[in-house]
Design an enzyme around this catalytic site. Structure first.
Site, short mmCIF file in Angstrom:
data_model
loop_
_atom_site.label_atom_id
_atom_site.label_comp_id
_atom_site.label_asym_id
_atom_site.label_seq_id
_atom_site.Cartn_x
_atom_site.Cartn_y
_atom_site.Cartn_z
N SER A 253 6.19 -4.55 -4.23
CA SER A 253 5.41 -5.56 -3.51
C SER A 253 4.72 -5.02 -2.28
O SER A 253 5.23 -4.16 -1.56
CB SER A 253 6.29 -6.75 -3.16
OG SER A 253 6.96 -6.49 -1.95
N LYS A 254 3.57 -5.60 -2.08
CA LYS A 254 2.75 -5.28 -0.93
C LYS A 254 3.54 -5.54 0.36
O LYS A 254 3.55 -4.74 1.27
CB LYS A 254 1.55 -6.23 -1.02
CG LYS A 254 0.50 -6.07 -0.01
CD LYS A 254 -0.66 -6.97 -0.46
CE LYS A 254 -1.62 -7.24 0.67
NZ LYS A 254 -2.76 -8.02 0.19
N ARG A 255 4.23 -6.68 0.36
CA ARG A 255 4.94 -7.06 1.57
C ARG A 255 6.04 -6.07 1.93
O ARG A 255 6.28 -5.77 3.10
CB ARG A 255 5.51 -8.47 1.41
CG ARG A 255 6.01 -9.06 2.69
CD ARG A 255 5.99 -10.57 2.64
NE ARG A 255 6.28 -11.04 1.27
CZ ARG A 255 7.40 -11.66 0.93
NH1 ARG A 255 8.31 -11.89 1.82
NH2 ARG A 255 7.60 -12.04 -0.31
N ASP A 256 6.70 -5.55 0.92
CA ASP A 256 7.78 -4.60 1.21
C ASP A 256 7.25 -3.18 1.39
O ASP A 256 8.03 -2.25 1.57
CB ASP A 256 8.82 -4.63 0.09
CG ASP A 256 9.53 -5.98 0.05
OD1 ASP A 256 9.77 -6.53 1.14
OD2 ASP A 256 9.82 -6.48 -1.04
N GLY A 257 5.95 -3.03 1.30
CA GLY A 257 5.36 -1.72 1.57
C GLY A 257 5.74 -0.66 0.54
O GLY A 257 5.82 0.52 0.86
#
Ligand code: GLU
Length: 482
Positions: A253-257
């Site tokens: 995920s983008k959020r978790d980089g």
């Protein structure tokens, strides 16, 4: 035999996802293995999703990883342009040809009308599928609307009965009932083709022999095959690939980089380590070999060994690969790469980066961990006197205090500040005092670094710090211990 031609066909919607990068990699490896061509095609017909700069990110990423394309937007080739928005005028005549042959039709339904019918279907608990409303318009009715400039789309006329089958090299024989196929839009109101249409036209016109892409297209492929058949074109070989996931149930995920190539490069992972590991996420060489250069991957690659189940991207494993690559890296290259990371915490402080790099190379798993590991040189961290206690070194705060008291005048007496001299003088003094090396060097290391784990030992650190700073920290340690 026809020359193998594969393509990577990303949509420039942001950074390059690891799943996309792996699709590119497998397409590249297969083409090169077969002495074929690898083509880059930019699929930007969905202008709403277009992100400025995303095309450059794609170029840079592939180049960074050594995946050079034989044909593509910036290198040219016989089948250009390779950017779909620049091919806009190519698609409409093909769609019109399908209208002529009855495989497609003009649709004038407005968004409001469609929304209404969708809502009505959903109210009845049905899945809305375009109801072929406009297919029943007469030729004259269609012409009148076109002449009047009524906005339109062109839809595929998909069969409602029977089934469509095809073979996929990874997933085997696939069969889908035709009644699940919707009359997908081929040409949008803005005149642009949809992905669904453009991919077929371009794969054909560009002579793509093997379509390698994510498995999310498995269920749309029957619709594409109907188009190939309607045109009387050869259907390419399909190689659909499972996704790259964090674990069995989570996407990257983008959020978790952890989704994008750039996330990892920015953290200090090496392109060659990423590529090496990514190749093994979802494919195996048939033996337990783990290290491959890109050329070696080409040699070893085999489509038959692509896994059907999702590839699990384990960051810990990538980190291990990265570490191995860093350790084996040419020292000058390492020095150049580590310097900006040293600079984050040691900039302008005059440290000998070359010596520090020698001490750090073996310990560098990922470059972004470097600043934390060396910042003690710039500033002595707060530390607890418990650190002076070490069973194996036979020290505790009391022993440490005595050791530091013994060592202080010895260090004060060293004029020639080289590692060799510091070493020889310290060793002689320790021997003379009848002490164990560890019982002196451990406390010294703690006093001048404030931490138990350091690149190099007491001697290397003392040298890096310089005599004055070493003595200053020694005094601070003694003060702490009194
Ligand atoms: N543009 C499509 C995407 O980015 C490409 C799929 C394909 O390879 O055909 O998902």
């Amino acid at each position: 035999m026809t020359k193998v031609r594969t393509r990577f066909a990303p949509s420039p919607t942001g950074f390059l996802h690891l799943g996309g990068l792996r699709a590119a990699l497998y397409g590249y490896l297969f083409a090169k293995k077969m002495n074929g061509d690898f083509i880059l095609r930019i699929e930007d017909t969905d202008q709403e999703r277009f992100v400025e700069g995303a095309t450059e990110v794609i170029y840079d990423t592939l180049r960074d990883c050594g995946m050079n394309w034989d044909e593509g937007p910036d290198v040219g080739g016989d089948y250009g342009p390779y950017i779909q928005s620049q091919r806009k005028d190519t698609y409409l005549p093909y769609a019109q040809q399908l209208v002529e042959s009855g495989h497609a039709y003009y649709c004038f339904c407005t968004k409001e009308e469609l929304d209404e019918r969708r809502a009505a279907a959903e109210a009845k608990g049905e899945v809305f599928k375009y109801d072929k409303h406009c297919m029943h318009l007469t030729k004259e009715e269609v012409q009148a609307k076109l002449d009047a400039g009524v906005p339109y789309v062109i839809r595929q006329n998909a069969p409602t009965e029977g089934e469509t089958s095809y073979h996929d090299e990874v997933f085997g024989d696939m069969t889908f009932p035709n009644d699940v196929l919707d009359d997908m839009i081929l040409i949008k109101q803005d005149g642009m083709p949809t992905y669904n249409f453009a991919n077929v036209i371009d794969d054909h016109l560009m002579g793509i022999t093997h379509v390698m892409r994510g498995m999310e297209y498995l269920s749309s492929t029957p619709k594409y095959n109907l188009l190939y058949n309607a045109f009387g074109w050869d259907i390419p070989t399909y190689i659909h690939m499972p996704p790259v996931m964090r674990d069995a149930t989570h996407k990257l995920s983008k959020r978790d980089g952890d989704a994008y190539y750039s996330d990892f490069v920015n953290k200090g992972y090496l392109p060659e380590a990423i590529i090496n590991y990514l190749a093994l996420v979802g494919w195996n060489p048939g033996n337990d070999r783990e290290f491959f250069t890109l050329e070696e991957l080409v040699e070893a690659f085999d489509v038959g060994r692509i896994n059907k189940s999702p590839g699990i991207f384990d960051v810990e494993k990538l980190t291990w690969f990265n570490w191995e690559y860093i350790r084996k890296m040419d020292f000058e290259k390492y020095l150049a790469m580590v310097t900006p990371w040293f600079d984050k915490v040691l900039s302008g402080k005059g440290f000998d980066y070359r010596r520090l790099a020698q001490l750090m190379q073996e310990r560098t798993e990922v470059f972004n961990r470097v600043p934390d590991m060396v910042k003690f040189l710039g500033e002595l961290p707060e530390y607890d006197i418990d650190l002076y206690t070490h069973k194996k070194m036979k020290t505790n705060p009391e022993v440490a205090k005595a050791a530091l008291e013994m060592v202080k005048p010895v260090i004060e007496g060293i004029d020639n500040w080289t590692e060799e001299t510091i070493h020889d003088v310290l060793m002689a003094a320790i021997a003379e005092a009848g002490l164990k090396n560890g019982a002196v060097l451990w406390p010294l290391r703690i006093a001048i670094s404030g931490q138990a784990s350091t690149p190099g030992g007491a001697i290397e650190i003392a040298w890096l710090l310089g005599k004055e700073e070493t003595l200053r920290r020694l005094d601070a340690g003694l003060a702490k211990l009194s």
